[in-house]
Design an enzyme around this catalytic site. Structure first.
Site, PDB file in Angstrom:
ATOM      1  N   LYS A 110      -0.039  -3.767   4.234  1.00 17.84           N
ATOM      2  CA  LYS A 110      -1.260  -4.107   3.478  1.00 17.84           C
ATOM      3  C   LYS A 110      -0.877  -4.502   2.058  1.00 17.84           C
ATOM      4  CE  LYS A 110      -5.384  -1.896   1.427  1.00 17.84           C
ATOM      5  NZ  LYS A 110      -6.299  -0.740   1.415  1.00 17.84           N
TER       6      LYS A 110
ATOM      7  N   ASP B 120      -7.417  -3.228  -5.890  1.00 19.19           N
ATOM      8  CA  ASP B 120      -8.615  -2.909  -5.112  1.00 19.19           C
ATOM      9  C   ASP B 120      -9.700  -2.334  -6.019  1.00 19.19           C
ATOM     10  OD1 ASP B 120     -10.479  -2.322  -3.198  1.00 19.19           O
ATOM     11  OD2 ASP B 120      -9.347  -0.664  -2.285  1.00 19.19           O
TER      12      ASP B 120
ATOM     13  N   LYS C  71     -15.735   0.539  -6.901  1.00 20.86           N
ATOM     14  CA  LYS C  71     -15.244   1.911  -7.037  1.00 20.86           C
ATOM     15  C   LYS C  71     -15.655   2.488  -8.391  1.00 20.86           C
ATOM     16  CE  LYS C  71     -10.947   1.465  -4.353  1.00 20.86           C
ATOM     17  NZ  LYS C  71     -11.285   2.450  -3.303  1.00 20.86           N
TER      18      LYS C  71
ATOM     19  N   ASP D  28      -2.339  -0.467  -4.253  1.00 19.36           N
ATOM     20  CA  ASP D  28      -2.929  -0.740  -2.942  1.00 19.36           C
ATOM     21  C   ASP D  28      -2.146  -1.819  -2.175  1.00 19.36           C
ATOM     22  OD1 ASP D  28      -4.778   0.143  -1.135  1.00 19.36           O
ATOM     23  OD2 ASP D  28      -6.346  -1.269  -1.746  1.00 19.36           O
TER      24      ASP D  28
ATOM     25  N   ASP E 130     -15.415  -2.148   0.221  1.00 20.42           N
ATOM     26  CA  ASP E 130     -14.258  -1.342  -0.184  1.00 20.42           C
ATOM     27  C   ASP E 130     -13.389  -0.949   1.017  1.00 20.42           C
ATOM     28  OD1 ASP E 130     -12.557  -0.066  -1.900  1.00 20.42           O
ATOM     29  OD2 ASP E 130     -13.843   1.682  -2.236  1.00 20.42           O
TER      30      ASP E 130
ATOM     31  N   GLU F 297     -11.580  -2.784   2.784  1.00 20.28           N
ATOM     32  CA  GLU F 297     -11.026  -4.142   2.890  1.00 20.28           C
ATOM     33  C   GLU F 297      -9.649  -4.181   3.543  1.00 20.28           C
ATOM     34  OE1 GLU F 297     -10.568  -2.218   0.358  1.00 20.28           O
ATOM     35  OE2 GLU F 297      -8.420  -2.508   0.048  1.00 20.28           O
TER      36      GLU F 297
ATOM     37  N   ARG G  55      -8.471  -2.786   6.234  1.00 21.52           N
ATOM     38  CA  ARG G  55      -8.535  -3.059   7.681  1.00 21.52           C
ATOM     39  C   ARG G  55      -8.908  -4.513   7.953  1.00 21.52           C
ATOM     40  NH1 ARG G  55     -12.921   1.684   8.233  1.00 21.52           N
ATOM     41  NH2 ARG G  55     -11.846   2.303   6.318  1.00 21.52           N
TER      42      ARG G  55
HETATM   43  N1  BES Z   1      -7.326   1.438  -0.966  1.00 22.01           N
HETATM   44  C1  BES Z   1      -8.367   2.295  -0.568  1.00 22.01           C
HETATM   45  C2  BES Z   1      -7.869   3.647  -0.054  1.00 22.01           C
HETATM   46  C3  BES Z   1      -7.229   4.540  -1.066  1.00 22.01           C
HETATM   47  C4  BES Z   1      -7.980   5.461  -1.778  1.00 22.01           C
HETATM   48  C5  BES Z   1      -5.869   4.516  -1.247  1.00 22.01           C
HETATM   49  C6  BES Z   1      -7.384   6.309  -2.680  1.00 22.01           C
HETATM   50  C7  BES Z   1      -5.269   5.370  -2.148  1.00 22.01           C
HETATM   51  C8  BES Z   1      -6.029   6.281  -2.862  1.00 22.01           C
HETATM   52  C9  BES Z   1      -9.184   1.650   0.540  1.00 22.01           C
HETATM   53  O1  BES Z   1      -9.276   0.273   0.483  1.00 22.01           O
HETATM   54  C10 BES Z   1     -10.562   2.205   0.423  1.00 22.01           C
HETATM   55  O2  BES Z   1     -11.178   1.946  -0.562  1.00 22.01           O
HETATM   56  N2  BES Z   1     -11.016   2.947   1.434  1.00 22.01           N
HETATM   57  C11 BES Z   1     -12.293   3.540   1.406  1.00 22.01           C
HETATM   58  C12 BES Z   1     -12.882   3.412   2.780  1.00 22.01           C
HETATM   59  C13 BES Z   1     -14.331   3.753   2.838  1.00 22.01           C
HETATM   60  C14 BES Z   1     -15.142   2.716   2.117  1.00 22.01           C
HETATM   61  C15 BES Z   1     -14.743   3.832   4.280  1.00 22.01           C
HETATM   62  C16 BES Z   1     -12.126   4.998   0.993  1.00 22.01           C
HETATM   63  O3  BES Z   1     -11.153   5.616   1.392  1.00 22.01           O
HETATM   64  O4  BES Z   1     -12.967   5.488   0.237  1.00 22.01           O
HETATM   65 ZN    ZN Z   2      -7.753  -0.685  -0.486  1.00 16.90          ZN
HETATM   66 MN    MN Z   3     -10.868  -0.346  -0.798  1.00 20.68          MN
END
Ligand code: BES
Ligand code: ZN
Ligand code: MN
Length: 495
Positions: free
Chosen positions: A265, A270, A277, A288, A347, A349, A351
């Site tokens: 990825k 992000d 966020k 990220d 968010d 993204e 996947r």
């Molecule tokens: N890049 C983030 C995941 C992440 C969070 C990595 C904290 C490292 C530290 C990912 O893109 C994300 O934002 N995931 C969301 C998914 C949710 C919207 C279902 C998350 O984990 O909050």
């Molecule tokens: Zn992310």
């Molecule tokens: Mn995200």
């Protein structure tokens, strides 16, 4: 960093620092005992003074010890002598290299007890080489005045008897390849997001291709449009930076043999997009792209080792930004595989960029596909910063990766992705949504989304959200899971 192997009298070394272990029972390791004899009890006196507890992680630097020629002796705590094992040796050595950061010694000698099993010695040497390279790492490309003081330059392994030196030099070579791979990964993760852009990752891949004779292909936006990579493109729409799709191919194995395909990825920043966020710690979302960073690092290891294995690396990379043209929550896009996807949360993204890459992977007729991604915050909640989460459609592949993590001292754990989780992927308006099941089991439902795109091959997914990065005072990229990936690939290559 220069590595060498030497024998001879431990008390007559020409070295800035010799590193030896002591137990919390005040018992001395074999090497510490030898130095204690030569110094007529100076080591034991230091231990008895109470200045070092002997617990794993404790260290004490002694200057000008009488009777020995080394300029310093670094004592490192080995903990309880009944619980001592190879892993404790590495943990104490890593503390020792940390202590050396503050000291002016640039060449270090590490005694090895040749009475131990030779496989153990080789493993220790490999790990010590990684520790030394890791310990010398600094990220100061962005500082006007670089602090390169006290960076280790040379490590000598001292043998107290006979050992298979050829095997030890091979172990050093593996350790160097892993350490340098990790350092590339750390550089990429630490680099600020205005510099480490998708184009920067592409040029890093091109540099690797030039050095190690990989084949490198960069797909541009128009190429992705032709291929129908609409889910990937939907993520990049809010950013001014064009997306890239990076392909590196290393043909080190038998001609025509099915390759291992690595997918990383590469979200270079992000923000969350329109589902933005919170602002606290958002700076950390520059990491990220560490799925991509660790795959590029692993490719460096592959190149340095000239690994006899066919390996393909795929990196979908773009930025997730809000903006007038950004994807909206509620938008529906069609993936390269033909599924329609309702984007309920912009968010989620990772996947979305991975699913098109996993579809693209099919054309390589892979032996296996392994992806790494900082995919979910839920992963940090589940396993913290210690262990990487592994999800797979093949239990044997998951076990192979977990085991590679054990060998590499880079822990990972296999988590479930049974049908009940997959069944949560329901949308009223499209084939599937990009989020499902609410917050509960968020890492698993994310893996299940990816699983919809990996039906035609053996696949494993590594969620490195917790392990790729450290927050707090030591903020920065860790270089994980390069050691795990390297050992996985080494074993597949039969080395
Ligand atoms: N890049 C983030 C995941 C992440 C969070 C990595 C904290 C490292 C530290 C990912 O893109 C994300 O934002 N995931 C969301 C998914 C949710 C919207 C279902 C998350 O984990 O909050
Ligand atoms: Zn992310
Ligand atoms: Mn995200």
């Amino acid at each position: 960093m220069e590595f060498s192997i030497k024998g001879g009298d431990l008390s007559k070394l020409k070295t800035d620092c010799v590193v030896v272990g002591v137990f919390d029972s005040k018992k001395l390791s074999t090497a510490a005992t030898a130095l204690d004899k030569a110094s007529k009890g100076a080591i034991m006196a230091a231990v008895s003074s109470g200045d070092i507890s002997g617990k794993c992680g404790s260290t004490l630097i002694l200057q000008a010890v009488p009777g020995i020629t080394a300029k310093r002796v670094l004592l490192m705590g080995y903990g309880n002598d009944k619980e001592y094992n190879n892993k404790i040796f590495v943990a104490s050595l890593s503390a020792a290299f940390k202590a050396l950061k503050k000291c002016a010694a640039t060449d270090v000698t590490i005694p090895l007890n040749t009475k131990h099993a030779s496989a153990d010695i080789a493993w220790k040497v490999e790990q010590a080489a990684i520790c030394a390279i890791d310990g010398a790492y600094r990220f100061n490309q962005m500082k006007s005045k670089a602090d390169n003081k006290h960076i280790g330059k040379a490590v000598t392994f001292h043998l107290d008897g006979k050992a298979n030196e050829k095997a030890l030099y091979a172990a050093i070579k593996r350790g160097e390849a892993i350490g340098e791979g990790m350092n590339l990964t750390k550089d990429l993760g630490n680099m600020p997001p205005n510099i480490a852009t998708p184009a920067y990752l592409a040029s890093t891949a091109k540099d690797l291709a030039k050095t190690y004779k990989f084949k490198c292909t960069i797909l541009e936006k128009k190429d992705m449009e032709k291929l129908g990579m609409n889910t990937l493109l939907s993520v990049s729409k809010g950013s001014y930076l064009p997306p890239k799709f990076i392909v590196l191919e290393h043909n080190g194995g038998k001609k025509g043999a099915a390759p291992v395909v690595l997918v990383g990825k590469g979200i270079t920043f992000d923000t969350g997009g329109i589902s933005i966020k919170p602002s606290a710690e958002m700076d950390e979302m520059k990491y990220d792209m560490q799925g991509a960073g660790s795959m590029l690092g692993a490719m460096k290891t592959v190149g340095m080792m000239k690994l006899p294995l066919n390996v393909v690396m795929l990196v979908p990379t773009c930025e997730n930004m809000p903006g007038g043209n950004a994807t909206r929550p509620g938008d529906i896009v069609k993936s390269m595989a033909g599924h329609t996807i309702e984007i309920l949360n912009t968010d989620a993204e990772g996947r979305l960029i991975l699913c098109d890459a996993l579809t693209y992977a099919e054309r390589f007729k892979p032996a296996v596909v392994v992806d790494a991604a900082t995919l979910t915050g839920a992963m940090v909640i589940a396993l913290g910063h210690i262990t990487t989460g592994i999800f797979a459609n093949d239990d044997k592949l998951a076990a192979e990766l977990v085991n590679a993590g054990v060998v590499a001292n880079d822990a990972a754990w296999h988590l479930p992705m049974s049908d009940e989780y997959d069944a949560l992927l329901k949308s009223n308006f499209a084939d599937i949504p990009n989020i499902s099941g609410g917050r509960a089991g968020g890492s698993i439902t994310a893996a299940c989304f990816l699983g919809r795109f990996t039906k035609s091959y053996k696949w494993a997914h590594m969620d490195i959200a917790g392990t790729a990065w450290k927050s707090g005072a030591d903020k920065g990229a860790t270089g994980r899971p390069v050691p795990l990936l390297a050992n996985f690939l080494f074993k597949r290559a039969g080395i």
